[in-house]
Scaffold this motif. Structure first.
Motif, short mmCIF file in Angstrom:
data_model
loop_
_atom_site.label_atom_id
_atom_site.label_comp_id
_atom_site.label_asym_id
_atom_site.label_seq_id
_atom_site.Cartn_x
_atom_site.Cartn_y
_atom_site.Cartn_z
N GLY A 102 0.83 -1.19 0.00
CA GLY A 102 0.00 0.00 0.00
C GLY A 102 0.87 1.24 0.00
N VAL A 103 0.50 2.22 -0.81
CA VAL A 103 1.22 3.49 -0.89
C VAL A 103 0.25 4.59 -0.49
CG1 VAL A 103 2.46 5.09 -2.38
CG2 VAL A 103 2.67 2.61 -2.76
N LEU A 104 0.62 5.38 0.51
CA LEU A 104 -0.23 6.45 1.00
C LEU A 104 0.52 7.77 0.95
CD1 LEU A 104 -2.82 7.51 2.47
CD2 LEU A 104 -1.62 7.04 4.62
N VAL A 105 -0.09 8.76 0.29
CA VAL A 105 0.45 10.12 0.27
C VAL A 105 -0.66 11.06 0.72
CG1 VAL A 105 1.40 11.98 -1.13
CG2 VAL A 105 2.09 9.62 -1.59
N SER A 111 -4.13 19.38 0.43
CA SER A 111 -5.40 18.80 0.88
C SER A 111 -5.82 17.66 -0.02
CB SER A 111 -6.51 19.87 0.95
OG SER A 111 -6.17 20.88 1.86
N GLY A 112 -4.89 16.73 -0.21
CA GLY A 112 -5.16 15.61 -1.09
C GLY A 112 -4.66 14.30 -0.54
N CYS A 113 -5.15 13.21 -1.13
CA CYS A 113 -4.77 11.86 -0.75
C CYS A 113 -4.58 11.02 -2.00
CB CYS A 113 -5.85 11.23 0.13
SG CYS A 113 -5.61 9.46 0.46
N TRP A 114 -3.42 10.37 -2.10
CA TRP A 114 -3.19 9.37 -3.14
C TRP A 114 -2.99 8.03 -2.46
CZ3 TRP A 114 2.02 7.69 -5.45
CH2 TRP A 114 1.82 6.80 -6.52
N PHE A 115 -3.70 7.01 -2.95
CA PHE A 115 -3.52 5.66 -2.42
C PHE A 115 -3.41 4.70 -3.59
CE2 PHE A 115 -4.62 1.56 -0.55
CZ PHE A 115 -3.85 1.59 0.61
N ARG A 116 -2.40 3.87 -3.53
CA ARG A 116 -2.16 2.86 -4.57
C ARG A 116 -2.01 1.52 -3.87
NH1 ARG A 116 -0.72 3.11 -10.08
NH2 ARG A 116 0.89 1.66 -10.83
N TRP A 117 -2.69 0.51 -4.35
CA TRP A 117 -2.72 -0.80 -3.69
C TRP A 117 -2.27 -1.88 -4.67
CZ3 TRP A 117 -2.44 -3.25 0.61
CH2 TRP A 117 -2.90 -4.57 0.72
N TYR A 118 -1.36 -2.72 -4.19
CA TYR A 118 -0.84 -3.82 -4.98
C TYR A 118 -1.19 -5.14 -4.29
CZ TYR A 118 2.29 -0.35 -7.11
OH TYR A 118 2.81 0.74 -7.76
N SER A 119 -1.49 -6.13 -5.10
CA SER A 119 -1.66 -7.50 -4.63
C SER A 119 -0.97 -8.41 -5.62
CB SER A 119 -3.15 -7.85 -4.51
OG SER A 119 -3.32 -9.18 -4.05
N ARG A 125 -5.42 -0.97 -7.46
CA ARG A 125 -6.22 0.20 -7.15
C ARG A 125 -5.34 1.43 -7.17
NH1 ARG A 125 -10.35 3.31 -7.55
NH2 ARG A 125 -11.39 4.08 -5.67
N ASP A 126 -5.81 2.49 -7.81
CA ASP A 126 -5.07 3.75 -7.89
C ASP A 126 -6.09 4.87 -7.77
OD1 ASP A 126 -3.19 5.69 -8.29
OD2 ASP A 126 -2.53 5.02 -10.26
N VAL A 127 -6.04 5.62 -6.67
CA VAL A 127 -7.04 6.66 -6.44
C VAL A 127 -6.35 7.91 -5.90
CG1 VAL A 127 -7.56 5.70 -4.14
CG2 VAL A 127 -9.21 7.23 -5.25
N TYR A 128 -6.77 9.05 -6.45
CA TYR A 128 -6.22 10.34 -6.02
C TYR A 128 -7.37 11.32 -5.92
CZ TYR A 128 -3.44 14.68 -6.10
OH TYR A 128 -2.90 15.89 -5.80
N VAL A 129 -7.55 11.88 -4.72
CA VAL A 129 -8.62 12.85 -4.49
C VAL A 129 -8.04 14.08 -3.80
CG1 VAL A 129 -10.40 11.05 -4.31
CG2 VAL A 129 -9.24 11.85 -2.23
#
Length: 204
Positions: A102-105, A111-119, A125-129
């Motif tokens: 898991g990658v969390l920024v 005021s943002g969040c990036w999360f990338r998930w590997y399995s 999953r790749d999400v940036y808000v």
């Protein structure tokens, strides 16, 4: 709270099994991973610290922790949320073959969040808000921990401004997919993620 975080965790076991009391750091493995991530740089060891002081490194710094079947990397270059950041995340995910990552920024000014998930070493999953721009990237199947946050959007609400707190969202994903508990939570077993030992490196 206003967290600023640039963090990746890769591990074989589930988060709560991989991170707990009694972890023994492997400094040689940490050095090897730092040099593998930056073969084009001179990588110099500059001491030890804990995760609490490593979450948002200086631009010429890198923090790496290696313990058994898990690694933790703090690197501000992940904050760019660009192709270079994704390639770096890919390499960290491969540090524990066949594991999850898991990658969390988070950044309080942007005021943002990036999360990338590997399995299984593959990005799932790749999400940036961001609070102001809403949903910037939304790729892959959502993770169960995301469901409560997306409900308003799924029900037809606009994503601009973002209808949920980006920081709470990131911390919920960290709790579920990074450490198996809140980053700042000391469990009944005595383990506190912020006390994880990491090796500090200078890049030149």
């Amino acid at each position: 709270m206003g967290w600023s975080v640039a963090l990746a965790c890769s591990r074989v076991d589930g988060a709560s099994q991989a991170f707990g009391p009694g972890l023994v750091p492997d400094p040689d493995r940490a050095v090897a991973l730092a040099r593998r991530l930056y073969p084009e740089h001179s990588v110099t060891e500059t001491g030890d610290t804990v995760l609490d002081f490593a979450l948002w490194p200086y631009e010429d710094e890198l923090f790496v922790g290696a313990y058994g079947d898990a690694v933790v990397v703090c690197d501000r270059r992940l904050f760019c949320v660009d192709d270079r950041a994704r390639r770096l995340a890919d390499e960290i995910a491969r540090a524990v073959p066949g594991g999850s990552c898991g990658v969390l920024v988070l950044h309080s000014v942007v005021s943002g969040c990036w999360f990338r998930w590997y399995s299984g070493d593959r990005a799932r999953r790749d999400v940036y808000v961001t609070a102001e721009d809403g949903v910037v990237v939304d790729l892959g199947e959502r993770l169960p921990a995301e469901a409560p946050f997306w409900k308003a959007i799924d029900d037809g609400a606009s994503d601009v401004p973002l209808p949920f707190d980006y920081e709470e969202y990131g911390m919920a994903l960290a709790r579920e997919h990074l450490f198996g508990r809140d980053i700042a939570e000391r469990g009944a077993d005595g383990f506190l993620p912020l006390e994880l030992p990491l090796r500090r490196f200078k890049l030149a």
